[in-house]
Motif scaffolding. Structure first.
Motif, PDB file in Angstrom:
ATOM      1  N   PRO A 204     -95.819   8.078  35.733  1.00 16.61           N
ATOM      2  CA  PRO A 204     -95.749   7.143  36.862  1.00 16.61           C
ATOM      3  C   PRO A 204     -95.555   5.710  36.368  1.00 16.61           C
ATOM      4  N   ILE A 205     -94.872   4.914  37.191  1.00 20.05           N
ATOM      5  CA  ILE A 205     -94.599   3.508  36.884  1.00 20.05           C
ATOM      6  C   ILE A 205     -94.852   2.701  38.152  1.00 20.05           C
ATOM      7  N   GLY A 206     -95.346   1.477  38.005  1.00 16.88           N
ATOM      8  CA  GLY A 206     -95.560   0.627  39.164  1.00 16.88           C
ATOM      9  C   GLY A 206     -96.560   1.246  40.118  1.00 16.88           C
ATOM     10  N   SER A 207     -96.319   1.105  41.422  1.00 18.12           N
ATOM     11  CA  SER A 207     -97.223   1.676  42.415  1.00 18.12           C
ATOM     12  C   SER A 207     -96.692   2.968  43.018  1.00 18.12           C
ATOM     13  N   ASP A 208     -95.381   3.207  42.875  1.00 21.78           N
ATOM     14  CA  ASP A 208     -94.798   4.363  43.574  1.00 21.78           C
ATOM     15  C   ASP A 208     -93.573   4.947  42.877  1.00 21.78           C
ATOM     16  N   LYS A 209     -93.394   4.644  41.593  1.00 24.85           N
ATOM     17  CA  LYS A 209     -92.199   5.099  40.881  1.00 24.85           C
ATOM     18  C   LYS A 209     -92.589   6.028  39.734  1.00 24.85           C
ATOM     19  N   ALA A 210     -91.569   6.689  39.150  1.00 23.23           N
ATOM     20  CA  ALA A 210     -91.845   7.608  38.048  1.00 23.23           C
ATOM     21  C   ALA A 210     -90.611   7.797  37.179  1.00 23.23           C
ATOM     22  N   ILE A 211     -90.869   8.102  35.911  1.00 19.84           N
ATOM     23  CA  ILE A 211     -89.841   8.571  34.969  1.00 19.84           C
ATOM     24  C   ILE A 211     -90.006  10.079  34.884  1.00 19.84           C
ATOM     25  N   LEU A 212     -88.889  10.814  34.902  1.00 21.82           N
ATOM     26  CA  LEU A 212     -88.978  12.269  35.010  1.00 21.82           C
ATOM     27  C   LEU A 212     -87.837  12.931  34.237  1.00 21.82           C
ATOM     28  N   HIS A 213     -88.134  14.085  33.631  1.00 21.08           N
ATOM     29  CA  HIS A 213     -87.089  14.880  32.972  1.00 21.08           C
ATOM     30  C   HIS A 213     -87.236  16.333  33.413  1.00 21.08           C
ATOM     31  N   LYS A 214     -86.235  16.822  34.117  1.00 15.83           N
ATOM     32  CA  LYS A 214     -86.310  18.135  34.769  1.00 15.83           C
ATOM     33  C   LYS A 214     -86.564  19.271  33.783  1.00 15.83           C
ATOM     34  N   ASN A 215     -85.885  19.254  32.655  1.00 14.82           N
ATOM     35  CA  ASN A 215     -85.959  20.384  31.726  1.00 14.82           C
ATOM     36  C   ASN A 215     -87.302  20.488  31.003  1.00 14.82           C
ATOM     37  N   GLY A 216     -88.128  19.447  31.122  1.00 17.02           N
ATOM     38  CA  GLY A 216     -89.455  19.515  30.511  1.00 17.02           C
ATOM     39  C   GLY A 216     -90.388  20.468  31.239  1.00 17.02           C
ATOM     40  N   PHE A 217     -90.015  20.824  32.465  1.00 24.59           N
ATOM     41  CA  PHE A 217     -90.864  21.668  33.309  1.00 24.59           C
ATOM     42  C   PHE A 217     -90.332  23.098  33.328  1.00 24.59           C
ATOM     43  N   LEU A 218     -91.223  24.058  33.143  1.00 24.62           N
ATOM     44  CA  LEU A 218     -90.815  25.465  33.172  1.00 24.62           C
ATOM     45  C   LEU A 218     -90.459  25.916  34.583  1.00 24.62           C
ATOM     46  N   ASN A 219     -91.163  25.387  35.572  1.00 21.77           N
ATOM     47  CA  ASN A 219     -90.957  25.811  36.958  1.00 21.77           C
ATOM     48  C   ASN A 219     -90.286  24.700  37.749  1.00 21.77           C
ATOM     49  N   GLU A 220     -89.092  24.993  38.244  1.00 25.21           N
ATOM     50  CA  GLU A 220     -88.344  23.973  38.984  1.00 25.21           C
ATOM     51  C   GLU A 220     -89.108  23.497  40.214  1.00 25.21           C
ATOM     52  N   LYS A 221     -89.897  24.397  40.821  1.00 25.82           N
ATOM     53  CA  LYS A 221     -90.678  24.027  42.001  1.00 25.82           C
ATOM     54  C   LYS A 221     -91.668  22.910  41.682  1.00 25.82           C
ATOM     55  N   GLU A 222     -92.246  22.960  40.487  1.00 28.60           N
ATOM     56  CA  GLU A 222     -93.216  21.927  40.104  1.00 28.60           C
ATOM     57  C   GLU A 222     -92.521  20.588  39.838  1.00 28.60           C
ATOM     58  N   TYR A 223     -91.350  20.655  39.229  1.00 34.51           N
ATOM     59  CA  TYR A 223     -90.539  19.447  39.055  1.00 34.51           C
ATOM     60  C   TYR A 223     -90.178  18.853  40.422  1.00 34.51           C
ATOM     61  N   ASN A 224     -89.752  19.729  41.348  1.00 35.95           N
ATOM     62  CA  ASN A 224     -89.363  19.269  42.680  1.00 35.95           C
ATOM     63  C   ASN A 224     -90.547  18.665  43.431  1.00 35.95           C
ATOM     64  N   TRP A 225     -91.741  19.188  43.188  1.00 34.62           N
ATOM     65  CA  TRP A 225     -92.929  18.637  43.839  1.00 34.62           C
ATOM     66  C   TRP A 225     -93.092  17.164  43.448  1.00 34.62           C
ATOM     67  N   LEU A 226     -92.949  16.872  42.149  1.00 32.46           N
ATOM     68  CA  LEU A 226     -93.062  15.485  41.683  1.00 32.46           C
ATOM     69  C   LEU A 226     -91.937  14.619  42.248  1.00 32.46           C
ATOM     70  N   LEU A 227     -90.728  15.168  42.268  1.00 31.26           N
ATOM     71  CA  LEU A 227     -89.576  14.431  42.805  1.00 31.26           C
ATOM     72  C   LEU A 227     -89.834  14.043  44.262  1.00 31.26           C
ATOM     73  N   ASN A 228     -90.372  14.978  45.035  1.00 32.61           N
ATOM     74  CA  ASN A 228     -90.665  14.704  46.448  1.00 32.61           C
ATOM     75  C   ASN A 228     -91.875  13.784  46.607  1.00 32.61           C
ATOM     76  N   PHE A 229     -92.854  13.940  45.722  1.00 29.56           N
ATOM     77  CA  PHE A 229     -94.069  13.126  45.797  1.00 29.56           C
ATOM     78  C   PHE A 229     -93.735  11.643  45.641  1.00 29.56           C
ATOM     79  N   PHE A 230     -92.885  11.320  44.663  1.00 26.58           N
ATOM     80  CA  PHE A 230     -92.529   9.916  44.426  1.00 26.58           C
ATOM     81  C   PHE A 230     -91.318   9.487  45.253  1.00 26.58           C
ATOM     82  N   GLY A 231     -90.465  10.454  45.647  1.00 24.95           N
ATOM     83  CA  GLY A 231     -89.232  10.138  46.362  1.00 24.95           C
ATOM     84  C   GLY A 231     -88.095   9.942  45.382  1.00 24.95           C
ATOM     85  N   LYS A 232     -86.991  10.637  45.633  1.00 22.50           N
ATOM     86  CA  LYS A 232     -85.873  10.621  44.685  1.00 22.50           C
ATOM     87  C   LYS A 232     -85.404   9.205  44.359  1.00 22.50           C
TER      88      LYS A 232
END
Length: 303
Positions: A204-232
């Motif tokens: 996480p960065i700032g108050s509502d942002k994030a740095i993310l790398h999709k391939n680091g996650f085994l389950n795409e659903k969990e990656y998508n959860w973070l993407l939706n949590f912070f907002g694309k």
């Protein structure tokens, strides 16, 4: 000392910064803990002590510029003490000892002078079966994000550092928070296919942002959860090469101040475009050990 850590980005007041003093000889291949170190040992490009000392000194200067109280470990001769985040982490007012690899126990002993300033009731040692390292644990207000690996082959991976027993233990320690675990991709041999810790593919960065790398996650659903949590629109997606170079492993001094590696051109430009002051430091040599700025800092107090 009254500890206080609620998230990753509130104004930092006190931190333990590791040390590159007297790290000893280059490890042998069978002593290496991660595939990136192995790669550089084989290539003859493993970092030298003086270069890593300069890099850590640059970070200390930035922290002092922002009036952060900086603690350092006692120096153990010929011993690598760079990655202070591995050995412990703070959530709220609790200092939680990581169940680290057995031959790294001395790193914890080297911060005893800091522990002596903390109320003993607030120093927690998890049960022996709980494997956890600080790079996998991210307090984020009402959440605790935890990177883990739960495959049957867990014992085969030197890169699998946090297990589900630790996730359960954290939920029991902090019942008022939501502990959200993420299965990470592990490899003992390919650093570009290995998320050693959660902070190697997300932060996480700032108050509502994030740095993310999709391939680091085994389950795409969990990656998508973070993407939706912070907002694309609030997510900076890093490439495989940028993950390998540890772009997600920057370190926040405040919501609007981040310490970053000076070669992270694309990331640093994005941060500045979003109103964040970027304090650039050289850290490419330390990065050869599959750790960067978050890995070498252990925050104790944030406002």
């Amino acid at each position: 000392m009254k500890l206080n850590i609620q998230n990753e980005t509130s104004r930092l007041r006190a931190v333990i910064l590791g040390t590159a003093e007297s790290i000893g000889a280059m490890p042998s291949l069978d002593q290496a803990y991660d595939p990136k170190s192995i790669l550089h040992i084989k290539a003859g490009t493993y970092p030298i002590e003086s270069d890593m000392q300069k890099e850590m000194d640059a970070v200390a200067e930035v922290l002092e510029k922002y009036d952060v109280k900086v603690y350092r470990p006692e120096v153990i001769k010929d011993y690598n003490q760079i990655f202070s985040r591995d050995i412990a982490f703070v959530i709220e007012d609790k200092f939680i000892k990581a169940n680290i690899l057995p031959d790294r126990e001395r790193e914890y002993d080297a911060i005893q002078h800091v522990l002596n300033t903390i109320d003993k009731d607030n120093i927690i040692t998890l049960p022996e079966e709980c494997h956890v390292e600080g790079g996998d644990v991210m307090p984020w207000n009402d959440y605790i994000f935890v990177g883990t690996y739960s495959g049957d082959d867990y014992p085969d991976y030197i890169t699998a550092r946090t297990n589900m027993d630790a996730v359960i233990a954290l939920q029991e320690l902090f019942p008022h928070k939501t502990v959200k675990s993420f299965e990470l991709r592990k490899s003992n041999t390919d650093a570009k296919e290995n998320a050693l810790h959660l902070d190697c593919c997300f932060q996480p960065i700032g108050s509502d942002k994030a740095i993310l790398h999709k391939n680091g996650f085994l389950n795409e659903k969990e990656y998508n959860w973070l993407l939706n949590f912070f907002g694309k629109e609030n997510v900076f997606e890093i490439t495989k090469e940028e993950m390998y170079n540890m772009n997600s492993n920057v370190f926040s001094i405040a919501e609007d101040v981040v310490i970053s590696e000076r070669n992270f051109t694309r990331l640093n430009t994005w941060l500045r475009e979003h109103g964040i002051t970027v304090e650039e430091v050289p850290y490419a040599e330390i990065a050869k050990q599959e750790g960067l700025l978050r890995c070498s800092t252990l925050p104790l107090i944030r406002d």
